[in-house]
Motif scaffolding. Structure first.
Motif, PDB file in Angstrom:
ATOM      1  N   ALA A 244       0.828  -1.210   0.000  1.00 56.56           N
ATOM      2  CA  ALA A 244       0.000   0.000   0.000  1.00 56.56           C
ATOM      3  C   ALA A 244       0.858   1.254   0.000  1.00 56.56           C
ATOM      4  CB  ALA A 244      -0.939  -0.014   1.203  1.00 56.56           C
ATOM      5  N   ALA A 245       1.964   1.210   0.743  1.00 55.34           N
ATOM      6  CA  ALA A 245       2.855   2.369   0.766  1.00 55.34           C
ATOM      7  C   ALA A 245       3.437   2.631  -0.624  1.00 55.34           C
ATOM      8  CB  ALA A 245       3.971   2.145   1.787  1.00 55.34           C
ATOM      9  N   ALA A 246       3.825   1.560  -1.321  1.00 53.53           N
ATOM     10  CA  ALA A 246       4.363   1.718  -2.675  1.00 53.53           C
ATOM     11  C   ALA A 246       3.303   2.243  -3.633  1.00 53.53           C
ATOM     12  CB  ALA A 246       4.909   0.375  -3.170  1.00 53.53           C
ATOM     13  N   ALA A 247       2.044   1.870  -3.398  1.00 53.64           N
ATOM     14  CA  ALA A 247       0.951   2.323  -4.254  1.00 53.64           C
ATOM     15  C   ALA A 247       0.451   3.713  -3.880  1.00 53.64           C
ATOM     16  CB  ALA A 247      -0.205   1.330  -4.191  1.00 53.64           C
ATOM     17  N   ARG A 248       0.913   4.209  -2.723  1.00 54.01           N
ATOM     18  CA  ARG A 248       0.529   5.528  -2.208  1.00 54.01           C
ATOM     19  C   ARG A 248      -0.979   5.618  -1.958  1.00 54.01           C
ATOM     20  NH1 ARG A 248       4.208   6.858  -6.304  1.00 54.01           N
ATOM     21  NH2 ARG A 248       2.701   7.903  -7.648  1.00 54.01           N
ATOM     22  N   ILE A 249      -1.482   4.627  -1.217  1.00 55.33           N
ATOM     23  CA  ILE A 249      -2.899   4.575  -0.871  1.00 55.33           C
ATOM     24  C   ILE A 249      -3.043   3.771   0.419  1.00 55.33           C
ATOM     25  CG2 ILE A 249      -3.388   2.443  -2.151  1.00 55.33           C
ATOM     26  CD1 ILE A 249      -6.066   3.610  -2.963  1.00 55.33           C
ATOM     27  N   GLY A 250      -4.152   3.923   1.116  1.00 55.54           N
ATOM     28  CA  GLY A 250      -4.406   3.134   2.307  1.00 55.54           C
ATOM     29  C   GLY A 250      -4.605   1.661   1.984  1.00 55.54           C
ATOM     30  N   ALA A 251      -4.271   0.804   2.940  1.00 60.02           N
ATOM     31  CA  ALA A 251      -4.345  -0.644   2.713  1.00 60.02           C
ATOM     32  C   ALA A 251      -5.768  -1.096   2.386  1.00 60.02           C
ATOM     33  CB  ALA A 251      -3.811  -1.391   3.936  1.00 60.02           C
ATOM     34  N   ARG A 252      -6.744  -0.590   3.125  1.00 62.44           N
ATOM     35  CA  ARG A 252      -8.125  -1.008   2.887  1.00 62.44           C
ATOM     36  C   ARG A 252      -8.601  -0.560   1.496  1.00 62.44           C
ATOM     37  NH1 ARG A 252     -11.748  -4.797   3.143  1.00 62.44           N
ATOM     38  NH2 ARG A 252     -13.880  -3.998   3.048  1.00 62.44           N
ATOM     39  N   SER A 253      -8.273   0.666   1.119  1.00 66.59           N
ATOM     40  CA  SER A 253      -8.675   1.159  -0.193  1.00 66.59           C
ATOM     41  C   SER A 253      -7.994   0.366  -1.306  1.00 66.59           C
ATOM     42  CB  SER A 253      -8.330   2.646  -0.331  1.00 66.59           C
ATOM     43  OG  SER A 253      -9.122   3.415   0.555  1.00 66.59           O
ATOM     44  N   LEU A 254      -6.742  -0.027  -1.076  1.00 70.77           N
ATOM     45  CA  LEU A 254      -6.049  -0.824  -2.077  1.00 70.77           C
ATOM     46  C   LEU A 254      -6.736  -2.180  -2.269  1.00 70.77           C
ATOM     47  CD1 LEU A 254      -3.630  -1.129  -3.992  1.00 70.77           C
ATOM     48  CD2 LEU A 254      -2.356  -2.118  -2.070  1.00 70.77           C
ATOM     49  N   GLN A 255      -7.155  -2.796  -1.185  1.00 72.90           N
ATOM     50  CA  GLN A 255      -7.856  -4.071  -1.304  1.00 72.90           C
ATOM     51  C   GLN A 255      -9.154  -3.919  -2.101  1.00 72.90           C
ATOM     52  OE1 GLN A 255      -7.332  -7.047   2.148  1.00 72.90           O
ATOM     53  NE2 GLN A 255      -7.558  -5.084   3.164  1.00 72.90           N
ATOM     54  N   LEU A 256      -9.904  -2.871  -1.802  1.00 74.65           N
ATOM     55  CA  LEU A 256     -11.146  -2.644  -2.528  1.00 74.65           C
ATOM     56  C   LEU A 256     -10.876  -2.364  -4.013  1.00 74.65           C
ATOM     57  CD1 LEU A 256     -12.999  -0.442   0.101  1.00 74.65           C
ATOM     58  CD2 LEU A 256     -13.517  -2.815  -0.497  1.00 74.65           C
ATOM     59  N   ALA A 257      -9.786  -1.624  -4.300  1.00 78.46           N
ATOM     60  CA  ALA A 257      -9.441  -1.323  -5.692  1.00 78.46           C
ATOM     61  C   ALA A 257      -9.073  -2.598  -6.448  1.00 78.46           C
ATOM     62  CB  ALA A 257      -8.285  -0.325  -5.733  1.00 78.46           C
ATOM     63  N   PHE A 258      -8.330  -3.488  -5.805  1.00 79.89           N
ATOM     64  CA  PHE A 258      -7.983  -4.756  -6.459  1.00 79.89           C
ATOM     65  C   PHE A 258      -9.233  -5.581  -6.725  1.00 79.89           C
ATOM     66  CE2 PHE A 258      -3.552  -4.101  -6.250  1.00 79.89           C
ATOM     67  CZ  PHE A 258      -2.925  -5.146  -6.910  1.00 79.89           C
ATOM     68  N   ARG A 259     -10.156  -5.592  -5.782  1.00 80.18           N
ATOM     69  CA  ARG A 259     -11.397  -6.332  -5.994  1.00 80.18           C
ATOM     70  C   ARG A 259     -12.168  -5.759  -7.190  1.00 80.18           C
ATOM     71  NH1 ARG A 259     -11.582 -11.397  -4.328  1.00 80.18           N
ATOM     72  NH2 ARG A 259     -11.361 -11.644  -2.077  1.00 80.18           N
ATOM     73  N   ARG A 260     -12.187  -4.446  -7.268  1.00 84.02           N
ATOM     74  CA  ARG A 260     -12.972  -3.789  -8.319  1.00 84.02           C
ATOM     75  C   ARG A 260     -12.332  -3.970  -9.697  1.00 84.02           C
ATOM     76  NH1 ARG A 260     -13.197   0.728  -6.042  1.00 84.02           N
ATOM     77  NH2 ARG A 260     -15.219   0.408  -5.104  1.00 84.02           N
ATOM     78  N   HIS A 261     -11.001  -3.814  -9.781  1.00 87.15           N
ATOM     79  CA  HIS A 261     -10.349  -3.769 -11.080  1.00 87.15           C
ATOM     80  C   HIS A 261      -9.726  -5.094 -11.504  1.00 87.15           C
ATOM     81  CE1 HIS A 261     -10.962   0.523 -11.349  1.00 87.15           C
ATOM     82  NE2 HIS A 261     -10.443   0.671 -10.155  1.00 87.15           N
ATOM     83  N   ARG A 262      -9.422  -6.001 -10.526  1.00 89.81           N
ATOM     84  CA  ARG A 262      -8.752  -7.253 -10.886  1.00 89.81           C
ATOM     85  C   ARG A 262      -9.462  -8.478 -10.336  1.00 89.81           C
ATOM     86  NH1 ARG A 262      -2.869  -7.187 -12.853  1.00 89.81           N
ATOM     87  NH2 ARG A 262      -2.665  -5.023 -13.518  1.00 89.81           N
ATOM     88  N   ASP A 263     -10.536  -8.263  -9.593  1.00 91.58           N
ATOM     89  CA  ASP A 263     -11.299  -9.372  -9.003  1.00 91.58           C
ATOM     90  C   ASP A 263     -10.404 -10.290  -8.184  1.00 91.58           C
ATOM     91  OD1 ASP A 263     -13.622 -10.762  -8.425  1.00 91.58           O
ATOM     92  OD2 ASP A 263     -13.369 -12.150 -10.099  1.00 91.58           O
ATOM     93  N   THR A 264      -9.512  -9.712  -7.411  1.00 87.80           N
ATOM     94  CA  THR A 264      -8.633 -10.464  -6.529  1.00 87.80           C
ATOM     95  C   THR A 264      -8.197  -9.533  -5.413  1.00 87.80           C
ATOM     96  OG1 THR A 264      -6.656 -11.876  -6.433  1.00 87.80           O
ATOM     97  CG2 THR A 264      -6.505  -9.904  -7.816  1.00 87.80           C
ATOM     98  N   THR A 265      -7.287  -9.970  -4.564  1.00 86.32           N
ATOM     99  CA  THR A 265      -6.733  -9.117  -3.512  1.00 86.32           C
ATOM    100  C   THR A 265      -5.240  -8.945  -3.769  1.00 86.32           C
ATOM    101  OG1 THR A 265      -6.090 -10.912  -1.995  1.00 86.32           O
ATOM    102  CG2 THR A 265      -8.391 -10.115  -1.884  1.00 86.32           C
ATOM    103  N   PRO A 266      -4.618  -7.938  -3.167  1.00 85.94           N
ATOM    104  CA  PRO A 266      -3.174  -7.770  -3.366  1.00 85.94           C
ATOM    105  C   PRO A 266      -2.373  -9.006  -2.953  1.00 85.94           C
ATOM    106  CG  PRO A 266      -4.108  -5.784  -2.410  1.00 85.94           C
ATOM    107  CD  PRO A 266      -5.202  -6.811  -2.401  1.00 85.94           C
ATOM    108  N   LEU A 267      -2.722  -9.618  -1.832  1.00 89.56           N
ATOM    109  CA  LEU A 267      -1.954 -10.764  -1.369  1.00 89.56           C
ATOM    110  C   LEU A 267      -2.203 -12.005  -2.224  1.00 89.56           C
ATOM    111  CD1 LEU A 267      -2.069 -10.345   2.508  1.00 89.56           C
ATOM    112  CD2 LEU A 267      -0.322  -9.605   0.877  1.00 89.56           C
ATOM    113  N   GLU A 268      -3.392 -12.135  -2.775  1.00 89.85           N
ATOM    114  CA  GLU A 268      -3.633 -13.230  -3.714  1.00 89.85           C
ATOM    115  C   GLU A 268      -2.805 -13.015  -4.992  1.00 89.85           C
ATOM    116  OE1 GLU A 268      -7.832 -12.987  -4.080  1.00 89.85           O
ATOM    117  OE2 GLU A 268      -8.226 -14.310  -2.377  1.00 89.85           O
TER     118      GLU A 268
END
Length: 326
Positions: A244-268
């Motif tokens: 999340a730090a590398a992406a310059r966004i909060g961890a929770r928002s990053l997870q939601l963004a991955f779900r929305r745009h890639r249908d997965t999670t960052p750790l997956e």
């Protein structure tokens, strides 16, 4: 009696005694302070086997016969699973928790009863679990706290028991696997996530309220920065906080963004990158030089060869050993 055996990065310890006072002192030093109210001396027996690495330790112990005590809140998170014998009960705040799995209360003193039992006890440092809980929920680590000894559900209790036993039997027991930093980190992180999912806590509450607290809007560039970071650092001990730090966004928002745009999670996604890395090494490896599936898998953070084989076959349509032999 066997003392500690240093096998970096795992310390193993075995000990047994027929002396109740010696056993009580060991339990005080290892877990937390307590005041026994009843310790029958007749037929007393105690043994323990413990493996420790960094913020994690897993013990199996036998205490016979009956034991009743008042316990001070431990500074670590301790999950007790009864393997055989009578029940281990916890009474705190007027509520008694039975069953074969429970979290020792960290929020208040409690009473405990033990009836001639063998148990597995997983101990995790609170700071490590709080850090993972903060990554997942967006809370400050200091706000991550557990609120009940009873598991959220039977299914999650079963999951915890399977995972902790697998880490004990297959990961901590292997000096080769524990020699890989990624395997050690993944074992601790996996247990921390399972603990947060299994027992009620403030991070779970925050996740339940996430949709009302955070709309999760994120530009696709944010996801791309996270993907680039994971692609370039997959063999390092990175987690959601670093991504999340590398992406310059909060961890929770990053997870939601991955779900929305890639249908997965960052750790997956990170696990898939590591699987691809292991695949590339297997393709280039030569078994005549001593290259082995288990060694390559461990280098990419896969500590359980059987599970690695299953997910590898699902992805590539053949076993990792078949790829190595090609």
């Amino acid at each position: 009696m066997t003392g500690a055996v240093a096998t970096e990065p795992v310390t193993r310890y075995r000990w047994s005694t027929g002396d109740p006072e010696a056993a009580v002192e060991y339990l005080r030093v290892t877990y937390t302070d307590f005041r026994p109210t009843r310790i029958p001396a007749d037929g007393f027996a105690f043994w323990t086997q413990r493996a420790s690495s960094g913020p994690l330790s897993i013990s199996r112990l036998r205490y016979s016969p009956t034991f009743e005590t008042r316990v001070e809140p431990p500074s670590t998170l301790q999950v007790v699973q009864t393997l055989s014998g009578g029940p281990y009960t916890v009474r705190a705040g007027g509520q008694e928790v039975g069953g074969s799995l429970k979290l020792s209360p960290t929020w208040s003193a409690y009473e405990a009863g033990w009836e001639d039992s063998t148990a597995q006890i997983v101990v995790l440092e609170h700071a490590e679990v709080a850090r993972v809980g903060a990554e997942l929920s967006g809370l400050d680590p200091a706000a991550v706290a557990f609120t009940s000894s009873a598991p959220v559900s039977t299914a999650l209790a079963d999951y915890w028991c399977r995972l902790s036993t697998q880490v004990h039997d297959d990961v901590l027991a292997s000096d080769t696997l524990m020699g890989e930093a990624l395997v050690r980190a993944n074992a601790v992180r996996g247990l921390a996530v399972a603990l947060l999912a299994t027992f009620p806590n403030t991070a779970l509450d925050a996740l339940a309220d996430a949709d009302t607290r955070d709309d999760g809007q994120a530009e696709p560039a944010t996801v791309r920065r996270a993907v680039e970071f994971m692609d370039g650092h997959a063999q390092e001990d990175i987690g959601l906080t670093e991504i999340a730090a590398a992406a310059r966004i909060g961890a929770r928002s990053l997870q939601l963004a991955f779900r929305r745009h890639r249908d997965t999670t960052p750790l997956e996604y990170l696990r898939r990158v590591r699987l691809d890395g292991a695949h590339r090494e297997l393709v280039a490896a030569d078994p005549t030089r001593g290259d082995r599936v288990e060694t390559i898998a461990a280098r990419w953070g896969f500590g359980h060869p059987g599970r690695f084989s299953v997910i590898y076959r699902e992805c590539y349509g053949r076993s990792p050993s078949a790829t190595l032999r090609r």
